[in-house]
Design an enzyme around this catalytic site. Structure first.
Site, PDB file in Angstrom:
ATOM      1  N   ASP A  68       0.823  -1.222   0.000  1.00 15.51           N
ATOM      2  CA  ASP A  68       0.000   0.000   0.000  1.00 15.51           C
ATOM      3  C   ASP A  68       0.853   1.267   0.000  1.00 15.51           C
ATOM      4  O   ASP A  68       0.318   2.374  -0.001  1.00 15.51           O
ATOM      5  CB  ASP A  68      -0.996  -0.001   1.170  1.00 15.51           C
ATOM      6  CG  ASP A  68      -0.325  -0.144   2.527  1.00 15.51           C
ATOM      7  OD1 ASP A  68       0.713  -0.827   2.617  1.00 15.51           O
ATOM      8  OD2 ASP A  68      -0.844   0.423   3.503  1.00 15.51           O
ATOM      9  N   HIS A  69       2.169   1.102  -0.025  1.00 17.97           N
ATOM     10  CA  HIS A  69       3.069   2.260  -0.128  1.00 17.97           C
ATOM     11  C   HIS A  69       3.924   2.191  -1.393  1.00 17.97           C
ATOM     12  O   HIS A  69       4.726   3.088  -1.636  1.00 17.97           O
ATOM     13  CB  HIS A  69       3.974   2.337   1.113  1.00 17.97           C
ATOM     14  CG  HIS A  69       3.205   2.571   2.377  1.00 17.97           C
ATOM     15  ND1 HIS A  69       3.239   3.755   3.058  1.00 17.97           N
ATOM     16  CD2 HIS A  69       2.324   1.785   3.057  1.00 17.97           C
ATOM     17  CE1 HIS A  69       2.435   3.687   4.121  1.00 17.97           C
ATOM     18  NE2 HIS A  69       1.874   2.493   4.143  1.00 17.97           N
TER      19      HIS A  69
ATOM     20  N   HIS B  37      -3.483   7.774   6.922  1.00 18.37           N
ATOM     21  CA  HIS B  37      -3.379   6.316   6.917  1.00 18.37           C
ATOM     22  C   HIS B  37      -4.529   5.684   7.701  1.00 18.37           C
ATOM     23  O   HIS B  37      -4.345   4.808   8.545  1.00 18.37           O
ATOM     24  CB  HIS B  37      -2.026   5.860   7.487  1.00 18.37           C
ATOM     25  CG  HIS B  37      -1.651   4.451   7.089  1.00 18.37           C
ATOM     26  ND1 HIS B  37      -1.961   3.350   7.851  1.00 18.37           N
ATOM     27  CD2 HIS B  37      -1.015   3.964   5.997  1.00 18.37           C
ATOM     28  CE1 HIS B  37      -1.516   2.257   7.254  1.00 18.37           C
ATOM     29  NE2 HIS B  37      -0.939   2.603   6.125  1.00 18.37           N
TER      30      HIS B  37
END
Lengths: 304, 304
Positions: A67-68, A271
């Protein structure tokens, strides 16, 4: 003041949704762009932001969770198709090369520009980038895999010359840089003119820290003391504090505690776990500890 | 009739834009979902489509260019986070394992489901999937890298029983399946009742071919003769025919020529170059050759 702007491209946690991408930001300092993380969909969000692709200097990855990072290869490929020729530097923890070099070799084989990967040690704070106006340093974080935040700090700028006083005292051009640096001036008849009559103060030094993903890490506060703005992950609300601890994430209250202890100028929470329909509860619990807190939002632009 | 539906998640060419993703589709056959290609952003588009993730049976990649595959690893990772346990089969040309297995091993290490990669030979037509109601076969295409299209074909279904006639002639339950298959019936007094008095015709057999990316390939028409619906890439307009040839893509007119030669039911054009502000010219040149042509659009749903 020169531009120092945070552009939030995505601020969701692991699961991207049509409402919110996973992690990605652009820090725009005097039209030089620095990317923080690169979730799937980042290149589309970057287009929507209207920031010029060609101004991107470097990419900083906090850690190698999907997810990064899942937007990286697509964006690199697009830059190639668009004819980028300027080198692009990518910083990230160990394994960066092992995981991404084969993808780059396969999918960007014909790229007209060079992609340079830099593996960094996430365990100690160190300056990894520097130019005329800023430094970028790593901030050790604690997550399930090697992970670090990034601290952007402006360099001190010279004091501003008062044109009228320079003219009045007939100070020669050759002395301007010294005056800017703080030197006093002595006139022909021996009178000392103190520097603060010749100049106005330099711009305040601005700084920004991007801290995601991490468990609550009190010692982080020392490293970011007095900074202008902190982005800190707040995956969970305090009611899920145990889950946060177990998954090496933070609650909104913990993020606020860091901001409070570090006496930062303001706090941006991000986040967010997709389990929350709204993040109102996260904002409330954070503001109870650190009032100058806002929630990140995809597409948000914040000027420091 | 049972469901046979094409869901277009993305129909742009190499450069994804906020307006249009690169290639990805879902073919929904009786609520079994089959994915064709998987561009960056596919998982978000899939969410928007409201199709249930858990009904996805298999993924078919035409070729290993990024605009057809960059969404794969993110989507596989998301399925894991959402707790999928059902095996997922992925079909694609040679190199599928070399490129994607390391990514899967790294980013989906904790996945609760099994991902099975199948490398297929793109040079010959072959059936690679079969269940009770359909077969899926490859269609050789000509692109810069190994590439194939996919042909979905329904299996013949039995004729429909006329309940009233079955009752009238007192035909026993045990004979129903034979009657559905076309058998006549002889009554106790020896009268032959032809099957077409006992049944109505079975549903027409529907078929769909997904053909992207490819240079104009006239011999494709034979393999897809008479199919219900053809999706064919039309990256360029005829004015860019030379560029199409050079890059192993097709023009809209060439796609229409294939549809015309194959006498398909209808044609959907897709994989549009981002150079065109609208695709009106592509539609016009295609309709001049094959009138029953439409332009694909992200989010479009077509029932066969």
């Amino acid at each position: 003041m020169e531009k120092f702007e945070i552009n939030i491209l995505g601020c969701g946690a692991a699961l991207p949704t049509p409402r919110r991408l996973s992690s990605s930001q652009i820090v725009n300092i005097r039209e030089k762009l620095f990317m923080l993380d690169c979730a799937e969909g980042t290149q589309m969000a970057l287009r929507r932001s209207k920031l010029p692709f060609s101004h991107l200097q470097a990419i900083f990855l906090t850690h190698l969770h999907g997810d990064h990072t899942f937007g990286l290869i697509g964006m690199l490929s697009t830059f190639g198709l668009l004819g980028r020729i300027q080198d692009l530097h990518i910083y990230g923890p160990q394994d960066l090369r092992r995981i991404f070099q084969p993808q780059i070799d396969y999918f960007c084989a014909d790229s007209p520009y060079k992609i340079i990967l830099h593996e960094i040690d996430t365990k100690t704070m160190q300056t990894i980038y520097e130019d005329r106006s800023i430094t970028i340093s790593t901030l050790p974080l604690s997550h399930r895999v090697p992970c670090c935040g990034y601290l952007f700090q402006e360099k001190p700028t010279p004091r501003h010359i008062r044109r009228d006083m320079i003219d009045y005292y007939h100070i020669p051009i050759s002395q301007i840089n010294n005056i800017k640096k703080g030197m006093d001036w002595t006139t022909d008849d021996g009178t000392l003119i103190p520097n603060n009559r010749l100049t106005t103060p330099s711009d305040p030094i601005r700084s920004y820290a991007y801290c995601t993903d991490t468990t609550y890490r009190p010692q982080l506060a020392e490293l970011i003391h007095d900074i202008t703005c902190l982005y800190h992950e707040a995956t969970f609300a305090q009611e899920h504090a145990l889950l946060a601890k177990k998954t090496f994430h933070s609650t909104a209250a913990q993020a606020a505690q860091i901001a409070h202890d570090a006496q930062v100028g303001r706090l941006i929470l991000g986040h967010f776990s997709s389990r929350y329909k709204t993040e109102d509860a996260l904002l409330q619990e954070a503001q109870a500890i650190f009032p100058n807190t806002i929630l990140a939002e995809d597409g948000m632009r914040i000027s420091l």
